[in-house]
Design a protein around this motif. Structure first.
Motif, PDB file in Angstrom:
ATOM      1  N   ASP A 395     -19.601  15.132  20.164  1.00 44.84           N
ATOM      2  CA  ASP A 395     -19.332  13.888  19.902  1.00 44.84           C
ATOM      3  C   ASP A 395     -19.694  13.133  21.248  1.00 44.84           C
ATOM      4  N   VAL A 396     -19.569  13.775  22.342  1.00 44.89           N
ATOM      5  CA  VAL A 396     -19.795  12.985  23.757  1.00 44.89           C
ATOM      6  C   VAL A 396     -21.335  12.475  23.593  1.00 44.89           C
ATOM      7  N   LEU A 397     -22.292  13.688  23.276  1.00 46.46           N
ATOM      8  CA  LEU A 397     -23.660  13.430  23.547  1.00 46.46           C
ATOM      9  C   LEU A 397     -24.278  12.232  22.580  1.00 46.46           C
ATOM     10  N   VAL A 398     -23.615  12.165  21.185  1.00 46.66           N
ATOM     11  CA  VAL A 398     -23.721  11.192  20.269  1.00 46.66           C
ATOM     12  C   VAL A 398     -23.222   9.887  20.876  1.00 46.66           C
ATOM     13  N   ASN A 399     -22.016   9.895  21.414  1.00 54.04           N
ATOM     14  CA  ASN A 399     -21.654   8.390  22.040  1.00 54.04           C
ATOM     15  C   ASN A 399     -22.657   7.905  23.250  1.00 54.04           C
ATOM     16  N   ARG A 400     -22.968   9.081  23.989  1.00 50.44           N
ATOM     17  CA  ARG A 400     -23.774   8.458  25.059  1.00 50.44           C
ATOM     18  C   ARG A 400     -25.505   7.923  24.615  1.00 50.44           C
ATOM     19  N   MET A 401     -25.835   8.510  23.571  1.00 49.84           N
ATOM     20  CA  MET A 401     -27.045   8.050  23.137  1.00 49.84           C
ATOM     21  C   MET A 401     -26.828   6.964  22.321  1.00 49.84           C
ATOM     22  N   ARG A 402     -25.660   6.560  21.674  1.00 52.97           N
ATOM     23  CA  ARG A 402     -25.565   5.338  20.861  1.00 52.97           C
ATOM     24  C   ARG A 402     -25.445   4.232  22.302  1.00 52.97           C
ATOM     25  N   GLU A 403     -24.571   4.606  23.262  1.00 51.19           N
ATOM     26  CA  GLU A 403     -24.419   3.673  24.357  1.00 51.19           C
ATOM     27  C   GLU A 403     -25.781   3.049  25.026  1.00 51.19           C
ATOM     28  N   MET A 404     -26.933   4.073  24.934  1.00 54.50           N
ATOM     29  CA  MET A 404     -28.022   3.818  25.858  1.00 54.50           C
ATOM     30  C   MET A 404     -29.219   3.707  24.749  1.00 54.50           C
ATOM     31  N   GLY A 405     -28.904   3.454  23.465  1.00 52.39           N
ATOM     32  CA  GLY A 405     -29.900   3.019  22.616  1.00 52.39           C
ATOM     33  C   GLY A 405     -30.843   4.002  22.226  1.00 52.39           C
ATOM     34  N   ILE A 406     -30.443   5.297  22.280  1.00 51.72           N
ATOM     35  CA  ILE A 406     -31.306   6.474  22.027  1.00 51.72           C
ATOM     36  C   ILE A 406     -31.610   6.563  20.638  1.00 51.72           C
ATOM     37  N   ASP A 407     -32.637   6.599  19.710  1.00 55.67           N
ATOM     38  CA  ASP A 407     -32.798   6.745  18.366  1.00 55.67           C
ATOM     39  C   ASP A 407     -32.223   8.306  18.004  1.00 55.67           C
ATOM     40  N   GLN A 408     -31.046   8.302  17.223  1.00 55.75           N
ATOM     41  CA  GLN A 408     -30.429   9.585  16.986  1.00 55.75           C
ATOM     42  C   GLN A 408     -31.125  10.119  15.712  1.00 55.75           C
ATOM     43  N   LYS A 409     -31.740   9.291  14.925  1.00 53.09           N
ATOM     44  CA  LYS A 409     -32.625  10.004  13.933  1.00 53.09           C
ATOM     45  C   LYS A 409     -33.673  10.731  14.365  1.00 53.09           C
ATOM     46  N   LEU A 411     -34.092  12.114  16.994  1.00 50.01           N
ATOM     47  CA  LEU A 411     -33.833  13.511  17.886  1.00 50.01           C
ATOM     48  C   LEU A 411     -32.426  14.075  17.352  1.00 50.01           C
ATOM     49  N   GLN A 412     -32.519  14.073  15.825  1.00 50.39           N
ATOM     50  CA  GLN A 412     -31.617  14.749  15.168  1.00 50.39           C
ATOM     51  C   GLN A 412     -31.437  16.366  15.435  1.00 50.39           C
ATOM     52  N   TRP A 413     -32.849  16.788  15.340  1.00 46.65           N
ATOM     53  CA  TRP A 413     -32.878  18.273  15.732  1.00 46.65           C
ATOM     54  C   TRP A 413     -32.207  18.690  17.082  1.00 46.65           C
ATOM     55  N   TYR A 414     -32.438  17.885  17.955  1.00 45.41           N
ATOM     56  CA  TYR A 414     -31.560  17.948  19.272  1.00 45.41           C
ATOM     57  C   TYR A 414     -30.343  18.019  19.221  1.00 45.41           C
ATOM     58  N   ILE A 415     -29.640  17.027  18.567  1.00 49.52           N
ATOM     59  CA  ILE A 415     -28.116  16.862  18.195  1.00 49.52           C
ATOM     60  C   ILE A 415     -27.764  18.135  17.480  1.00 49.52           C
ATOM     61  N   ASN A 416     -28.490  18.592  16.640  1.00 50.16           N
ATOM     62  CA  ASN A 416     -28.173  19.961  15.774  1.00 50.16           C
ATOM     63  C   ASN A 416     -28.089  20.960  16.592  1.00 50.16           C
ATOM     64  N   LEU A 417     -28.590  21.033  17.912  1.00 49.78           N
ATOM     65  CA  LEU A 417     -28.491  22.112  18.742  1.00 49.78           C
ATOM     66  C   LEU A 417     -26.896  22.439  19.140  1.00 49.78           C
ATOM     67  N   ARG A 418     -26.276  21.190  19.192  1.00 45.82           N
ATOM     68  CA  ARG A 418     -24.833  21.303  19.590  1.00 45.82           C
ATOM     69  C   ARG A 418     -24.010  21.533  18.560  1.00 45.82           C
ATOM     70  N   LYS A 419     -24.478  21.693  17.162  1.00 43.80           N
ATOM     71  CA  LYS A 419     -23.654  21.972  16.069  1.00 43.80           C
ATOM     72  C   LYS A 419     -24.057  23.487  15.627  1.00 43.80           C
ATOM     73  N   TYR A 420     -25.130  23.940  15.929  1.00 49.64           N
ATOM     74  CA  TYR A 420     -25.565  25.465  15.455  1.00 49.64           C
ATOM     75  C   TYR A 420     -25.519  26.526  16.949  1.00 49.64           C
ATOM     76  N   GLY A 421     -24.310  26.674  17.196  1.00 53.03           N
ATOM     77  CA  GLY A 421     -24.010  27.658  18.290  1.00 53.03           C
ATOM     78  C   GLY A 421     -24.410  27.230  19.616  1.00 53.03           C
ATOM     79  N   GLY A 422     -24.082  25.836  19.679  1.00 52.95           N
ATOM     80  CA  GLY A 422     -24.197  25.507  21.118  1.00 52.95           C
ATOM     81  C   GLY A 422     -23.628  26.044  22.337  1.00 52.95           C
ATOM     82  N   CYS A 423     -23.752  25.787  23.422  1.00 53.18           N
ATOM     83  CA  CYS A 423     -23.154  26.441  24.392  1.00 53.18           C
ATOM     84  C   CYS A 423     -23.632  25.567  25.801  1.00 53.18           C
ATOM     85  N   ILE A 424     -22.376  25.751  26.895  1.00 56.36           N
ATOM     86  CA  ILE A 424     -22.886  25.345  28.155  1.00 56.36           C
ATOM     87  C   ILE A 424     -24.383  26.080  28.637  1.00 56.36           C
ATOM     88  N   HIS A 425     -24.954  24.735  29.155  1.00 58.28           N
ATOM     89  CA  HIS A 425     -26.631  25.232  29.425  1.00 58.28           C
ATOM     90  C   HIS A 425     -26.994  24.295  30.551  1.00 58.28           C
TER      91      HIS A 425
END
Length: 460
Positions: A395-409, A411-425
């Motif tokens: 949720d924080v990543l998506v909000n930051r991308m929205r604030e900064m005008g980053i195209d979520q569509k 980079l959807q694959w990058y966002i999905n890394l947070r959904k599929y077993g994401g962790c601190i890195h």
């Protein structure tokens, strides 16, 4: 046939023995009864003195060999009467393998670096660039050995990408279009008809793709060319440069800094052990105090301060800066110089940067104002590495991308890394040429990369 390096390493083993060498004439001094050739085969920094006498049948012919010519030397290795010279070769024959005309540009005299850039295909034959590019080769090997010894997977990031990692837009576009006939739709380029069916560019970073491998292998790194269409003519910017970008899962910002410091120390020690003659030359002729600067990095643990603390130190220093330090703003080169060379006399980590001047993927701190980002500053060079703990919260990543005008569509694959077993890195990037500027004291990026690509320059 013997290599010059092997001869230098084990010269006592070859004393009074006949050897055969192939290489090039660096200098040629002719006398009535003797001739002296400074010979190099490129395998080591030192030249080898070849001595030939008039008792050779082709003495007069040999005396006419030009600087730059390729030759084969057969002769006996003898102790040298010259002080500071371990040995020399008493030649029994010198055969010309490749002639060189008298107008050869690299004569045995001092040449300006600007001139040598004009003949960049010949400059590795000079002392300065023999030293610089050998260190480049050895430092590259040090980087690979550091990561390979620690179980990192070497990842080849794509050169062509549809993602602008930095969000700066300064990218070289890649297209298969005939530039005289670019298809347009309502006045805009119709990228659906292009080779990839979308807008694509040369990469500015392999970080985002490397994160995919870190979340599978735990530890990965990239080491390859990156490109930036930045119209800058400074000493530290080039359009094509090499980047080292490790990514590590289950790693926070503190551990990230530990790795940055350990890696850099490893590289410096590795290069010092294998390029001592080159570094001695550079210390004497390029940057007085280079060896001492490198030793400081080996001996002194890096200081760690927040961006807020750094600005406070600068403001309270009593020093007048050309650019006044301000909270919430970037550090200028003069600020980095003060912190590393005047305040601490050591490498310095500056971490927890204002979020408004950093990238969308950096982890937002609890204060909501800063991100878990870090720059490593080193004496003599300023910023050498930059890294961060990556934002693992969806949720924080998506909000930051929205604030900064980053195209979520896009980079959807990058966002999905947070959904599929994401962790601190976490991870960081180090410009290889910036490292070489630090290691060699050669202060212009155009002189630490074989064929520099800068605005208006794409020669060779």
């Amino acid at each position: 046939m013997l290599d010059g390096k092997k001869l230098y390493d084990d010269y006592q083993e070859y004393l009074e023995k006949e050897v055969t060498l192939k290489g090039w004439i660096r200098n040629h001094r002719k006398q009535k009864e003797f001739g002296f050739i400074d010979f190099s085969d490129g395998t080591c920094f030192q030249t080898i003195q070849i001595v030939y006498e008039d008792k050779l049948e082709d003495f007069e012919t040999i005396a006419k060999y030009h600087v730059g010519s390729a030759i084969e030397v057969v002769g006996k290795v003898i102790k040298s009467p010259k002080e500071g010279q371990l040995f020399e070769i008493q030649a029994s024959s010198i055969k010309l393998l490749g002639d060189c005309p008298e107008d050869y540009p690299i004569q045995p005299k001092k040449h300006s670096r600007e001139f040598l850039r004009e003949v960049a295909y010949l400059r590795p034959r000079t002392n300065l660039f023999q030293a610089t590019f050998r260190i480049r080769s050895v430092a590259a090997m040090a980087i690979h050995e550091y990561f390979q010894e620690r179980g990192y997977v070497y990842f080849h990031a794509p050169i062509i990408t549809g993602s602008d990692c930095e969000g700066a837009g300064e990218m070289f576009h890649v297209t298969s279009f005939d530039l005289e006939k670019i298809p347009k739709e309502e006045g805009k380029v119709d990228y659906s008809k292009d080779f990839f069916g979308k807008e694509s560019s040369l990469t500015v970073s392999g970080q985002l793709q490397a994160e995919t491998f870190a979340l599978a292998y735990k530890k990965t790194y990239t080491f390859g060319p990156t490109f930036r269409a930045e119209n800058s003519n400074t000493k530290t910017h080039a359009a094509e440069f090499w980047m080292i970008e490790p990514e590590i899962a289950f790693c926070d910002l503190k551990e990230d800094m530990d790795i940055m410091e350990e890696m850099l120390r490893y590289i410096v020690i590795y290069v010092k052990e294998r390029c001592s003659k080159e570094l001695e030359f550079l210390d004497k002729f390029v940057e007085n105090g280079l060896l001492e600067k490198l030793q400081v990095l080996i001996d002194k643990k890096a200081i760690r301060i927040t961006h807020h603390e750094a600005i406070t130190l600068l403001k309270e220093s009593g020093k007048k800066f050309e650019f006044a330090p301000e909270y919430g703003e970037d550090l200028a080169r003069e600020h980095e110089k003060y912190l590393t060379e005047e305040k601490f006399h050591a490498p310095v980590f500056v971490y927890d940067w204002p979020k408004d001047i950093k990238a969308f993927y950096m982890r937002l701190n609890n204060d909501g104002k800063t991100v878990a980002a870090v720059d490593m500053l080193v004496p003599g060079s300023g910023e050498l590495m930059g890294g961060s703990q990556r934002e693992e919260r969806l949720d924080v990543l998506v909000n930051r991308m929205r604030e900064m005008g980053i195209d979520q569509k896009e980079l959807q694959w990058y966002i999905n890394l947070r959904k599929y077993g994401g962790c601190i890195h976490s991870g960081f990037g180090m410009g290889f040429e910036r490292l070489l500027i630090f290691l060699t004291g050669v202060d212009n990026i155009r002189d630490v990369i074989p064929f520099p690509r800068t605005p208006g320059n794409c020669e060779f």
